[in-house]
Write a protein that holds these residues in place. Structure first.
Motif, PDB file in Angstrom:
ATOM      1  N   LEU A   1       3.338 -10.887   9.893  1.00 33.60           N
ATOM      2  CA  LEU A   1       2.733 -12.137  10.353  1.00 33.60           C
ATOM      3  C   LEU A   1       2.966 -13.261   9.346  1.00 33.60           C
ATOM      4  O   LEU A   1       3.241 -14.404   9.727  1.00 33.60           O
ATOM      5  CB  LEU A   1       1.234 -11.937  10.598  1.00 33.60           C
ATOM      6  N   ALA A   2       2.874 -12.923   8.055  1.00 37.48           N
ATOM      7  CA  ALA A   2       3.122 -13.935   7.021  1.00 37.48           C
ATOM      8  C   ALA A   2       4.576 -14.397   7.058  1.00 37.48           C
ATOM      9  O   ALA A   2       4.866 -15.596   6.925  1.00 37.48           O
ATOM     10  CB  ALA A   2       2.767 -13.358   5.653  1.00 37.48           C
ATOM     11  N   THR A   3       5.491 -13.454   7.243  1.00 33.65           N
ATOM     12  CA  THR A   3       6.912 -13.799   7.307  1.00 33.65           C
ATOM     13  C   THR A   3       7.208 -14.703   8.487  1.00 33.65           C
ATOM     14  O   THR A   3       8.058 -15.599   8.405  1.00 33.65           O
ATOM     15  CB  THR A   3       7.762 -12.512   7.411  1.00 33.65           C
ATOM     16  N   MET A   4       6.509 -14.497   9.602  1.00 30.61           N
ATOM     17  CA  MET A   4       6.686 -15.348  10.782  1.00 30.61           C
ATOM     18  C   MET A   4       6.058 -16.729  10.591  1.00 30.61           C
ATOM     19  O   MET A   4       6.271 -17.624  11.410  1.00 30.61           O
ATOM     20  CB  MET A   4       6.028 -14.700  12.008  1.00 30.61           C
ATOM     21  N   GLY A   5       5.269 -16.908   9.526  1.00 32.29           N
ATOM     22  CA  GLY A   5       4.542 -18.160   9.348  1.00 32.29           C
ATOM     23  C   GLY A   5       3.410 -18.313  10.341  1.00 32.29           C
ATOM     24  O   GLY A   5       3.016 -19.442  10.672  1.00 32.29           O
ATOM     25  N   ALA A   6       2.852 -17.186  10.789  1.00 32.70           N
ATOM     26  CA  ALA A   6       1.869 -17.216  11.866  1.00 32.70           C
ATOM     27  C   ALA A   6       0.424 -17.192  11.397  1.00 32.70           C
ATOM     28  O   ALA A   6      -0.493 -17.417  12.204  1.00 32.70           O
ATOM     29  CB  ALA A   6       2.102 -16.015  12.796  1.00 32.70           C
ATOM     30  N   LEU A   7       0.180 -16.913  10.111  1.00 30.74           N
ATOM     31  CA  LEU A   7      -1.197 -16.791   9.639  1.00 30.74           C
ATOM     32  C   LEU A   7      -1.884 -18.155   9.559  1.00 30.74           C
ATOM     33  O   LEU A   7      -1.263 -19.153   9.192  1.00 30.74           O
ATOM     34  CB  LEU A   7      -1.220 -16.115   8.268  1.00 30.74           C
ATOM     35  N   ARG A   8      -3.152 -18.158   9.891  1.00 26.74           N
ATOM     36  CA  ARG A   8      -3.912 -19.410   9.870  1.00 26.74           C
ATOM     37  C   ARG A   8      -4.100 -19.877   8.427  1.00 26.74           C
ATOM     38  O   ARG A   8      -4.024 -19.078   7.485  1.00 26.74           O
ATOM     39  CB  ARG A   8      -5.263 -19.227  10.551  1.00 26.74           C
ATOM     40  N   PRO A   9      -4.346 -21.161   8.216  1.00 28.47           N
ATOM     41  CA  PRO A   9      -4.562 -21.676   6.856  1.00 28.47           C
ATOM     42  C   PRO A   9      -5.710 -20.935   6.169  1.00 28.47           C
ATOM     43  O   PRO A   9      -6.752 -20.664   6.769  1.00 28.47           O
ATOM     44  CB  PRO A   9      -4.919 -23.150   7.095  1.00 28.47           C
ATOM     45  N   GLY A  10      -5.515 -20.598   4.911  1.00 20.90           N
ATOM     46  CA  GLY A  10      -6.545 -19.902   4.150  1.00 20.90           C
ATOM     47  C   GLY A  10      -6.474 -18.394   4.249  1.00 20.90           C
ATOM     48  O   GLY A  10      -7.227 -17.693   3.563  1.00 20.90           O
ATOM     49  N   VAL A  11      -5.609 -17.871   5.109  1.00 25.50           N
ATOM     50  CA  VAL A  11      -5.447 -16.425   5.261  1.00 25.50           C
ATOM     51  C   VAL A  11      -4.061 -16.049   4.755  1.00 25.50           C
ATOM     52  O   VAL A  11      -3.053 -16.388   5.367  1.00 25.50           O
ATOM     53  CB  VAL A  11      -5.617 -15.986   6.734  1.00 25.50           C
ATOM     54  N   ASP A  12      -4.022 -15.341   3.620  1.00 26.74           N
ATOM     55  CA  ASP A  12      -2.748 -14.859   3.108  1.00 26.74           C
ATOM     56  C   ASP A  12      -2.563 -13.394   3.503  1.00 26.74           C
ATOM     57  O   ASP A  12      -3.384 -12.826   4.235  1.00 26.74           O
ATOM     58  CB  ASP A  12      -2.661 -15.042   1.590  1.00 26.74           C
ATOM     59  N   GLU A  13      -1.488 -12.780   3.025  1.00 29.06           N
ATOM     60  CA  GLU A  13      -1.194 -11.401   3.405  1.00 29.06           C
ATOM     61  C   GLU A  13      -2.322 -10.449   3.007  1.00 29.06           C
ATOM     62  O   GLU A  13      -2.698  -9.561   3.779  1.00 29.06           O
ATOM     63  CB  GLU A  13       0.114 -10.956   2.743  1.00 29.06           C
ATOM     64  N   SER A  14      -2.889 -10.645   1.814  1.00 29.91           N
ATOM     65  CA  SER A  14      -3.952  -9.763   1.341  1.00 29.91           C
ATOM     66  C   SER A  14      -5.201  -9.880   2.210  1.00 29.91           C
ATOM     67  O   SER A  14      -5.799  -8.874   2.611  1.00 29.91           O
ATOM     68  CB  SER A  14      -4.291 -10.093  -0.113  1.00 29.91           C
ATOM     69  N   ARG A  15      -5.599 -11.117   2.517  1.00 31.69           N
ATOM     70  CA  ARG A  15      -6.783 -11.311   3.356  1.00 31.69           C
ATOM     71  C   ARG A  15      -6.525 -10.810   4.781  1.00 31.69           C
ATOM     72  O   ARG A  15      -7.419 -10.220   5.409  1.00 31.69           O
ATOM     73  CB  ARG A  15      -7.186 -12.788   3.376  1.00 31.69           C
ATOM     74  N   ALA A  16      -5.320 -11.007   5.281  1.00 30.17           N
ATOM     75  CA  ALA A  16      -4.992 -10.508   6.623  1.00 30.17           C
ATOM     76  C   ALA A  16      -5.093  -8.988   6.673  1.00 30.17           C
ATOM     77  O   ALA A  16      -5.596  -8.413   7.650  1.00 30.17           O
ATOM     78  CB  ALA A  16      -3.592 -10.963   7.019  1.00 30.17           C
ATOM     79  N   THR A  17      -4.631  -8.309   5.612  1.00 34.01           N
ATOM     80  CA  THR A  17      -4.757  -6.853   5.556  1.00 34.01           C
ATOM     81  C   THR A  17      -6.217  -6.444   5.579  1.00 34.01           C
ATOM     82  O   THR A  17      -6.601  -5.494   6.283  1.00 34.01           O
ATOM     83  CB  THR A  17      -4.083  -6.314   4.273  1.00 34.01           C
ATOM     84  N   ASP A  18      -7.047  -7.166   4.809  1.00 33.12           N
ATOM     85  CA  ASP A  18      -8.475  -6.865   4.791  1.00 33.12           C
ATOM     86  C   ASP A  18      -9.108  -7.049   6.171  1.00 33.12           C
ATOM     87  O   ASP A  18      -9.939  -6.237   6.607  1.00 33.12           O
ATOM     88  CB  ASP A  18      -9.195  -7.773   3.794  1.00 33.12           C
TER      89      ASP A  18
END
Length: 210
Positions: free
Chosen positions: A148-165
């Motif tokens: 999702l991070a590679t696609m540039g799809a994560l919302r502002p304030g959510v990085d790969e680590s927070r998305a995993t959590d």
């Protein structure tokens, strides 16, 4: 000219069948009776082997449980899930896929995992097996988050680590137990809610369309 591989001997086939029978018996008894209430002698009787064979093949109850958990983390289904995660290139479709994959896995493994969680509080060796399952699941969620991070799809304030959590918070076994056991949700209800909740929690506005 390459020589044809030698056919497997009857002894090797019998050993594999015996190992499968012992593992199947252990899983069934763990689910029905619980880890502590299951005795090696019962596993042996169900598998129609001697107790000594259970120890020789599986290393006793702890070894059998660990083998069952490790087999679940390396099964062909897991390989297919990882390949599909890496192939999907649409953010919401990826969320739909991982939600459905965890729903299917929970449906298949919840009986055993319920007993593993119950026993882990009292038995360090069971906690080790539980950690293997958790590490495998979290690794899958990290892969989804990275995609999702590679696609540039994560919302502002959510990085790969927070998305995993966030994926762990919604999709781990404990979360499924809360929804199914405590709240009485069906897996269909849970899946529909999870897709909406994770789409909102993870994706930037422009990435939320089906």
């Amino acid at each position: 000219m390459t020589a044809e591989p030698a056919p497997r001997g009857r002894r090797a086939e019998y050993a594999q069948l015996t190992r499968r029978a012992i593992l199947d018996a252990a899983r069934d008894l763990f689910v029905r009776n619980g880890y502590f209430e299951t005795r090696v002698e019962e596993i042996a009787a169900t598998a129609r082997v001697a107790p000594a064979t259970v120890y020789a093949v599986g290393g006793g109850k702890h070894g059998l449980l660990r083998t069952l958990i490790e087999a679940g983390t390396t099964a062909e289904d897991v390989t297919r899930i990882v390949a599909r995660i890496e192939a999907i290139d649409e953010p919401r479709q990826l969320i739909c896929f991982i939600v459905h994959a965890t729903r299917t896995t929970f449906d298949q493994w919840s009986g055993l995992m319920r007993q593993v969680v119950a026993a882990a509080a009292r038995e360090p060796s069971v906690r080790e097996s539980l950690a293997i399952a958790h590490d495998s699941m979290r690794g899958g969620f990290q892969l989804v988050a990275r995609r999702l991070a590679t696609m540039g799809a994560l919302r502002p304030g959510v990085d790969e680590s927070r998305a995993t959590d966030l994926l762990w918070l919604h999709l781990c076994n404990a979360a499924y137990f809360i929804r199914t056991d405590d709240l009485g949700w069906s897996l269909d209800e849970s899946e529909a809610w999870l897709v909406d909740a994770l789409t909102t929690a993870l994706l930037a506005t422009g990435s939320r369309q089906p």
